[in-house]
Design an enzyme around this catalytic site. Structure first.
Site, PDB file in Angstrom:
ATOM      1  N   TYR A 195     115.986 -69.816  -4.359  1.00  0.00           N
ATOM      2  CA  TYR A 195     116.261 -68.994  -3.183  1.00  0.00           C
ATOM      3  C   TYR A 195     116.359 -67.525  -3.577  1.00  0.00           C
ATOM      4  O   TYR A 195     115.747 -66.654  -2.934  1.00  0.00           O
ATOM      5  CB  TYR A 195     117.562 -69.452  -2.516  1.00  0.00           C
ATOM      6  CG  TYR A 195     117.934 -68.645  -1.298  1.00  0.00           C
ATOM      7  CD1 TYR A 195     117.317 -68.874  -0.074  1.00  0.00           C
ATOM      8  CD2 TYR A 195     118.899 -67.638  -1.371  1.00  0.00           C
ATOM      9  CE1 TYR A 195     117.645 -68.129   1.046  1.00  0.00           C
ATOM     10  CE2 TYR A 195     119.238 -66.890  -0.263  1.00  0.00           C
ATOM     11  CZ  TYR A 195     118.609 -67.131   0.947  1.00  0.00           C
ATOM     12  OH  TYR A 195     118.936 -66.382   2.043  1.00  0.00           O
ATOM     13  N   THR A 225     125.852 -68.526  10.137  1.00  0.00           N
ATOM     14  CA  THR A 225     124.748 -69.188  10.823  1.00  0.00           C
ATOM     15  C   THR A 225     124.878 -70.687  10.593  1.00  0.00           C
ATOM     16  O   THR A 225     125.598 -71.130   9.692  1.00  0.00           O
ATOM     17  CB  THR A 225     123.393 -68.720  10.264  1.00  0.00           C
ATOM     18  OG1 THR A 225     123.286 -69.150   8.889  1.00  0.00           O
ATOM     19  CG2 THR A 225     123.275 -67.210  10.330  1.00  0.00           C
ATOM     20  N   ASN A 231     111.268 -63.683   9.306  1.00  0.00           N
ATOM     21  CA  ASN A 231     112.653 -64.137   9.210  1.00  0.00           C
ATOM     22  C   ASN A 231     112.779 -65.568   8.709  1.00  0.00           C
ATOM     23  O   ASN A 231     113.818 -65.941   8.154  1.00  0.00           O
ATOM     24  CB  ASN A 231     113.310 -64.009  10.586  1.00  0.00           C
ATOM     25  CG  ASN A 231     114.645 -64.727  10.662  1.00  0.00           C
ATOM     26  OD1 ASN A 231     115.626 -64.302  10.053  1.00  0.00           O
ATOM     27  ND2 ASN A 231     114.685 -65.846  11.387  1.00  0.00           N
ATOM     28  N   LYS A 241     113.768 -64.438  -2.428  1.00  0.00           N
ATOM     29  CA  LYS A 241     114.189 -63.238  -1.715  1.00  0.00           C
ATOM     30  C   LYS A 241     113.944 -61.976  -2.538  1.00  0.00           C
ATOM     31  O   LYS A 241     113.631 -60.916  -1.978  1.00  0.00           O
ATOM     32  CB  LYS A 241     115.668 -63.348  -1.325  1.00  0.00           C
ATOM     33  CG  LYS A 241     115.950 -64.440  -0.304  1.00  0.00           C
ATOM     34  CD  LYS A 241     115.161 -64.229   0.983  1.00  0.00           C
ATOM     35  CE  LYS A 241     115.518 -65.232   2.062  1.00  0.00           C
ATOM     36  NZ  LYS A 241     114.776 -65.011   3.320  1.00  0.00           N
ATOM     37  N   ASP A 250     103.781 -74.477  10.501  1.00  0.00           N
ATOM     38  CA  ASP A 250     104.310 -74.597   9.146  1.00  0.00           C
ATOM     39  C   ASP A 250     103.805 -73.393   8.354  1.00  0.00           C
ATOM     40  O   ASP A 250     102.622 -73.308   8.040  1.00  0.00           O
ATOM     41  CB  ASP A 250     103.824 -75.909   8.511  1.00  0.00           C
ATOM     42  CG  ASP A 250     104.438 -76.151   7.139  1.00  0.00           C
ATOM     43  OD1 ASP A 250     104.974 -75.194   6.543  1.00  0.00           O
ATOM     44  OD2 ASP A 250     104.374 -77.298   6.656  1.00  0.00           O
TER      45      ASP A 250
END
Length: 280
Positions: free
Chosen positions: A164, A201, A91, A168, A64
């Protein structure tokens, strides 16, 4: 052109997902040894190792990444098996599917996304550089490499997915700071960032299946197609190569079909069926 990645050892976090698995396949094809991380799907990675016949070339571990020292064991196992770890690909990440504006967001969702995506990347780099500092750089002058997998959301933002986008965007600060620190541990070490746009994905497929979603995504791109995981993997391969990117550090490589923060195409100019054919 030769990448000179053969024989190097590469850590890939989030290796059980779409981009992560493509990264594993790409680096394996170049002859690299693999340290493959997953949070909960390590059995999938074990199956992948067996299916690909990687055998002694790959080590799999579950961790984790919200825990600061989560990767220490995997890195040590990799060093014991292969002698050292040369490349780190940060990643691992999550993208909650549900659209929620900031004022309605559950604080727990905000915290989870930031901890997994941003703190997880920071802790990955921390553990990687710590083992590099402990064991020293390579004697042959091939510098270590860190490659962060970001997102165009970090540049353009993403409404209803604010945590998110923030997570990033934070990778820019990580890259720009770490590139100046890591050279005091390894004089030839480099840190770069790959910035994918919409990529087909498992994490993104449900959102892309919504009516009109592909039209909306491709309206900001001169190349009216979605990325494949392999497209992102090849960009990371290039930046990690001591032969192809020897003098590149602190750079961001965007893999998004020329995406801009504005519409380039009207709805009538987007052929949804044509875009889908490009995925076949």
């Amino acid at each position: 052109m030769r990448t000179q990645l053969a024989g190097l050892t590469v850590l890939i976090t989030g290796a059980s997902g779409g981009i992560g698995e493509a990264l594993a396949l790409a680096f394996a094809d170049e002859g690299a040894n693999l340290l493959l991380h997953a949070k909960s799907r390590s059995e999938h990675l074990e199956d992948l190792v067996g299916l690909q016949g990687w055998g002694e070339r790959a080590v799999v571990g579950a961790a984790d990444l919200r825990e600061p020292d989560a990767l220490d064991d995997l890195l040590e196992r990799g060093r014991e098996r292969f002698g050292r770890v040369d490349v780190a690909i940060a990643n691992a990440g999550i993208w909650p599917e549900t659209d929620v504006p900031l004022h309605n967001l559950d604080p727990e969702r905000i915290r989870e996304v930031l901890e997994v995506n941003l703190l997880g990347a920071i802790y990955t780099c921390r553990s990687f550089v710590a083992q590099l500092a402990k064991h020293g750089p390579r004697a042959d002058g091939v510098g270590a490499s860190v490659c962060l997998i970001g997102s165009t959301a970090g540049r353009f933002g993403e409404a209803n997915h604010l945590p998110y986008a923030v997570s990033k965007a934070g990778l820019y600060g990580l890259m720009r700071s770490l590139k100046n620190e890591i050279v005091h541990v390894d004089a030839w070490a480099r840190v770069n960032l790959v910035e994918p746009g919409w990529t087909v994905t498992p994490m993104a497929e449900k959102a892309l299946e919504q009516p009109g979603a592909i039209d909306q995504v491709c309206a900001t791109m001169p190349l009216r197609q979605l990325a494949r995981p392999e497209d992102v993997a090849q960009a990371a391969l290039f930046l990690s190569s001591p032969a192809l990117a020897r003098h590149l550090s602190g750079e961001s490589l965007t893999v998004a079909g020329g995406m801009e923060g504005r519409r380039l195409w009207t709805d009538e100019q987007i052929d949804d069926e044509l875009v889908r054919q490009r995925l076949e």
